[in-house]
Design an enzyme around this catalytic site. Structure first.
Site, PDB file in Angstrom:
ATOM      1  N   ASP A  99       0.949  -1.609   1.068  1.00  0.00           N
ATOM      2  CA  ASP A  99      -0.270  -2.203   1.626  1.00  0.00           C
ATOM      3  C   ASP A  99      -1.106  -1.131   2.312  1.00  0.00           C
ATOM      4  O   ASP A  99      -1.573  -1.313   3.432  1.00  0.00           O
ATOM      5  CB  ASP A  99       0.105  -3.313   2.607  1.00  0.00           C
ATOM      6  CG  ASP A  99      -1.098  -4.140   3.047  1.00  0.00           C
ATOM      7  OD1 ASP A  99      -2.052  -4.268   2.259  1.00  0.00           O
ATOM      8  OD2 ASP A  99      -1.093  -4.642   4.187  1.00  0.00           O
TER       9      ASP A  99
ATOM     10  N   ASP B 105       3.476   0.303   9.501  1.00  0.00           N
ATOM     11  CA  ASP B 105       3.628  -0.965   8.769  1.00  0.00           C
ATOM     12  C   ASP B 105       4.333  -0.741   7.435  1.00  0.00           C
ATOM     13  O   ASP B 105       3.811  -1.081   6.370  1.00  0.00           O
ATOM     14  CB  ASP B 105       2.270  -1.637   8.543  1.00  0.00           C
ATOM     15  CG  ASP B 105       1.600  -2.055   9.839  1.00  0.00           C
ATOM     16  OD1 ASP B 105       2.324  -2.252  10.834  1.00  0.00           O
ATOM     17  OD2 ASP B 105       0.367  -2.174   9.868  1.00  0.00           O
TER      18      ASP B 105
END
Length: 259
Positions: free
Chosen positions: A194, A212
């Site tokens: 992502d 993340d």
């Protein structure tokens, strides 16, 4: 009978510790997190994995990150996944295809979140051990992840999209990111699932850090190439908009094969 009495005594003492620690934490924790999450957090405090949890560093729909302190003054980022995000499971299913830990997708939502937290800890560990610029992970318990704090005195480093850069700075950032993503792909065998300007931090010397990483997948994941292509397109879109002309196809090739 003795075991039952001992168990009740243990639970009573645990509850007492819970009540004592409860008054020490920011009230905002109690407003956001359920009892089980709070108990997990207090367990970390009681076992001295953390000394203190302070204010919110960043907040999203699926997690919150708090500034934490250790017993020697070290700073931590304490990431707590929310167990009440209805979209969490649905949005994460593409990332867990063919992943051994998720061979059988838990029906229990809380268990799914716990596994997702384990996944981020594992991905961070693998990336850090491979020499990639990511936060060093320290502890993981249920939906709580404790890792290196990227920043100083409770102020986190800025995200890529939060700063304005001169053209020469953009060139340096682009080169460093291509290098990091290439090493992640070729050496660590991973793809950030992502990637965007919202999960890249920038240091004072234009160092870049990936965050993340729960969405990161192995190169043999069926969607790895799709994620890689999309990530490079998003990244190139950011740099082009900022004034540095870069080509997504060329960038993708450099990540795959090296500059």
């Amino acid at each position: 009978m003795e075991k039952k009495v001992a168990r009740r005594e243990f639970m009573r003492e645990r509850e007492q510790r819970y009540l004592e620690k409860r008054s020490e934490l920011d009230e905002s924790l109690e407003e956001v997190f359920d009892r089980q999450t709070l108990m997990s957090l207090y367990d970390m405090l009681n076992t001295k994995k953390l000394k203190e949890v302070r204010g919110v560093v960043s907040s999203g729909k699926e997690s919150r990150v708090y500034h934490g302190l250790g017993w020697n003054g070290e700073e931590y980022a304490v990431k707590i996944y929310l167990v009440s995000s209805a979209e969490f499971r649905r949005n994460r299913l593409p990332y867990v295809v063919n992943v051994p830990r998720f061979k059988k997708i838990p029906k229990d939502f809380r268990r799914f979140v716990y596994l997702w937290s384990e996944r981020e800890y594992s991905n961070l560990s693998d990336s850090y051990n491979a020499g990639l610029p990511v936060p060093k992970p320290f502890h993981q318990h249920r939906n709580i992840l404790v890792m290196q704090f990227l920043g100083e005195k409770g102020v986190r480093l800025p995200l890529l999209h939060e700063e304005k850069f001169e053209l020469d700075e953009l060139e340096k950032l682009y080169e460093r990111l291509v290098d990091v993503l290439g090493r992640m792909y070729r050496n660590a065998g991973m793809v950030h699932g992502d990637l965007s300007q919202y999960n890249i931090m920038v240091g004072r010397g234009l160092e870049v850090y990936l965050i993340d990483l729960a969405q990161a997948v192995r190169r043999d994941h069926p969607l790895a190439e799709t994620f890689l292509r999309h990530g490079t397109q998003v990244l190139c879109g950011f740099f082009n908009k900022a004034g540095l002309r870069v080509d997504p196809a060329s960038t993708l090739e450099m990540v795959r094969r090296g500059a």
